[in-house]
Design a protein around this motif. Structure first.
Motif, PDB file in Angstrom:
ATOM      1  N   ASN A  94       0.817  -1.210   0.000  1.00 25.22           N
ATOM      2  CA  ASN A  94       0.000   0.000   0.000  1.00 25.22           C
ATOM      3  C   ASN A  94       0.855   1.266   0.000  1.00 25.22           C
ATOM      4  O   ASN A  94       0.557   2.218  -0.722  1.00 25.22           O
ATOM      5  CB  ASN A  94      -0.947   0.005   1.196  1.00 25.22           C
ATOM      6  N   VAL A  95       1.919   1.273   0.778  1.00 26.08           N
ATOM      7  CA  VAL A  95       2.789   2.451   0.849  1.00 26.08           C
ATOM      8  C   VAL A  95       3.620   2.577  -0.429  1.00 26.08           C
ATOM      9  O   VAL A  95       3.684   3.650  -1.031  1.00 26.08           O
ATOM     10  CB  VAL A  95       3.703   2.381   2.095  1.00 26.08           C
ATOM     11  N   ALA A  96       4.223   1.496  -0.863  1.00 29.48           N
ATOM     12  CA  ALA A  96       5.099   1.537  -2.032  1.00 29.48           C
ATOM     13  C   ALA A  96       4.355   1.932  -3.302  1.00 29.48           C
ATOM     14  O   ALA A  96       4.889   2.649  -4.151  1.00 29.48           O
ATOM     15  CB  ALA A  96       5.781   0.186  -2.232  1.00 29.48           C
ATOM     16  N   LEU A  97       3.108   1.482  -3.424  1.00 26.64           N
ATOM     17  CA  LEU A  97       2.350   1.730  -4.645  1.00 26.64           C
ATOM     18  C   LEU A  97       1.285   2.801  -4.469  1.00 26.64           C
ATOM     19  O   LEU A  97       0.460   3.008  -5.355  1.00 26.64           O
ATOM     20  CB  LEU A  97       1.725   0.427  -5.143  1.00 26.64           C
ATOM     21  N   ASN A  98       1.328   3.473  -3.309  1.00 24.56           N
ATOM     22  CA  ASN A  98       0.408   4.572  -3.029  1.00 24.56           C
ATOM     23  C   ASN A  98      -1.048   4.178  -3.274  1.00 24.56           C
ATOM     24  O   ASN A  98      -1.792   4.874  -3.963  1.00 24.56           O
ATOM     25  CB  ASN A  98       0.782   5.808  -3.842  1.00 24.56           C
ATOM     26  N   VAL A  99      -1.444   3.040  -2.731  1.00 19.40           N
ATOM     27  CA  VAL A  99      -2.801   2.535  -2.899  1.00 19.40           C
ATOM     28  C   VAL A  99      -3.764   3.436  -2.120  1.00 19.40           C
ATOM     29  O   VAL A  99      -3.549   3.688  -0.935  1.00 19.40           O
ATOM     30  CB  VAL A  99      -2.910   1.074  -2.394  1.00 19.40           C
ATOM     31  N   PRO A 100      -4.810   3.923  -2.772  1.00 20.87           N
ATOM     32  CA  PRO A 100      -5.754   4.792  -2.058  1.00 20.87           C
ATOM     33  C   PRO A 100      -6.533   4.014  -0.996  1.00 20.87           C
ATOM     34  O   PRO A 100      -6.883   2.850  -1.203  1.00 20.87           O
ATOM     35  CB  PRO A 100      -6.686   5.308  -3.153  1.00 20.87           C
ATOM     36  N   VAL A 101      -6.783   4.665   0.110  1.00 21.69           N
ATOM     37  CA  VAL A 101      -7.551   4.054   1.202  1.00 21.69           C
ATOM     38  C   VAL A 101      -9.025   4.151   0.830  1.00 21.69           C
ATOM     39  O   VAL A 101      -9.535   5.237   0.549  1.00 21.69           O
ATOM     40  CB  VAL A 101      -7.271   4.770   2.539  1.00 21.69           C
ATOM     41  N   ASP A 102      -9.724   3.024   0.825  1.00 19.81           N
ATOM     42  CA  ASP A 102     -11.134   3.014   0.446  1.00 19.81           C
ATOM     43  C   ASP A 102     -12.045   2.604   1.595  1.00 19.81           C
ATOM     44  O   ASP A 102     -13.138   2.098   1.401  1.00 19.81           O
ATOM     45  CB  ASP A 102     -11.360   2.107  -0.757  1.00 19.81           C
TER      46      ASP A 102
END
Length: 91
Positions: A74-82
């Motif tokens: 999540n941090v490395a790929l900047n996954v949006p929090v849903d």
């Protein structure tokens, strides 16, 4: 939505629970994270004292590893929090 109160969730983040077995699992999980997997025989023995078997101990380690892996992705790929954010307690 898992049935835990806000107070129980805050306590869990700090490695505390009213139930001795849950408290031991949380303390062990925090030690795994904080000490980067460097746990002692005494740490594992504490889990066994409250009734955890080898399979359950491995499952705790696996859950910690999976959560760390997910967080790294999540941090490395900047996954949006849903989902609603949970405020973390600083240590």
């Amino acid at each position: 939505k898992a049935g835990a109160t806000a107070e129980e969730m805050a306590a869990a983040q700090a490695g505390r629970a009213e139930d001795a077995r849950t408290a031991a699992a949380l303390a062990f999980a925090l030690k795994l994270v904080n000490d980067r997997g460097q746990v002692s025989d005494a740490d594992v023995a504490q889990l066994r004292e409250v009734g955890f078997g080898d399979e359950e101990i491995v499952e705790i380690v696996a859950h910690v590893a999976l959560n760390l892996f997910t967080n790294y992705i999540n941090v490395a790929l900047n996954v949006p929090v849903d989902f609603p954010g949970v405020k973390l307690n600083p240590r």
